[in-house]
Design an enzyme around this catalytic site. Sequence first.
Site, mmCIF file in Angstrom:
data_model
loop_
_atom_site.group_PDB
_atom_site.id
_atom_site.type_symbol
_atom_site.label_atom_id
_atom_site.label_comp_id
_atom_site.label_asym_id
_atom_site.label_seq_id
_atom_site.Cartn_x
_atom_site.Cartn_y
_atom_site.Cartn_z
ATOM 1 C CB THR A 175 11.183 -9.045 2.294
ATOM 2 O OG1 THR A 175 9.854 -8.673 2.658
ATOM 3 C CG2 THR A 175 11.708 -8.048 1.283
ATOM 4 N NE ARG A 203 1.130 -4.655 1.237
ATOM 5 C CZ ARG A 203 2.332 -5.075 1.602
ATOM 6 N NH1 ARG A 203 3.025 -5.849 0.798
ATOM 7 N NH2 ARG A 203 2.852 -4.709 2.762
ATOM 8 C CB VAL A 204 2.519 -1.314 -3.717
ATOM 9 C CG1 VAL A 204 4.021 -1.054 -3.773
ATOM 10 C CG2 VAL A 204 1.971 -1.625 -5.098
ATOM 11 N N GLY A 205 3.859 -2.826 -0.992
ATOM 12 C CA GLY A 205 4.482 -2.603 0.303
ATOM 13 C C GLY A 205 5.680 -1.690 0.216
ATOM 14 C CB THR A 226 12.380 -8.304 5.973
ATOM 15 O OG1 THR A 226 11.377 -9.316 6.097
ATOM 16 C CG2 THR A 226 13.385 -8.488 7.105
#
Length: 315
Positions: A175, A203-205, A226
Amino acid sequence: MTLALAIHGGCGTLPKAEMTEAEWAQARADLAAALRAGWAILTKGGSAVDAVEAAVRAMEDSPHFNAGHGAAFNTDGEHELDASIMDGATLAAGAICGAKRIRNPVSAAKALMLRGDPLLLAGRAADDFAEHEGVDTVENEYFSTERRRKNLASMKIREIVGTAAEASEAEKHGTVGAVACDRQGHLAAATSTGGYTNKPVGRVGDSPIIGAGTYARDGRCAVSGTGKGEYFIRYCVGHEIASLIAYKGLSLEAATQAVMAELSEHEIGAGLVAVGADGTVVAPFNTDGMYRGWVTEDGLMHVATHGDVEMAGQA
């Protein structure tokens, strides 16, 4: 007010032997370029929001970080990008997730923040919004690099033989992010990512989730995280740090260490950069390394990948 700027390019950096010294030098140079981009805005009296956008854009343009050009592949061999930005002065924020064509996702997030509503757009809607706003769009292939192709192949093999859980943070995640304090004492944070290698489609983080991977609030702190995003969401990491400062009276360092300790208890690879209301900067991590950098009040840049921090000249 004390000007402050700090950036990260992801925790779980590769072992030093995985890249040549020339490649490590270029990664550090790209960190320094991101610091210069943000610091130039702050020293001219610009806003913390503009500074974090500029710093993150520079890292999105570098192939060394998992955001923008150089982003990770999902399981279908495509890139789905997430980003967010937050203004600590007003709590205004903008975020996009699952984008496939936005060259600099952080700029689309900022454009959405300035629009005011909605706060978060996903997938094709994010891409269409960026195009409508004049934010540069590209073909999905633009984000691809050979190193990320190798990462994907490695993770698919690990999945087949059942060793995916043993993959290093460097193989899986990455990230970029920035935090800043401007001359008016306003704080801002921004984060951008390609997610993790071989992630499920859709997928979403935590990076586009305000309060998790990104959070800024004047008088408290600005945070960009991160690591394993699902845990940053569960722990509401950014908001948790701000709350420990506001409600328990902890210092920025104590608040970040408390949250990092909790993540470490569960063996969660994590890192973050944060700036306090007084311009204090911290950059803790619990992995072998974290791409990171900051500028001190005298304008001197510091950059690092693993344990050693080096001076990188004047910003």
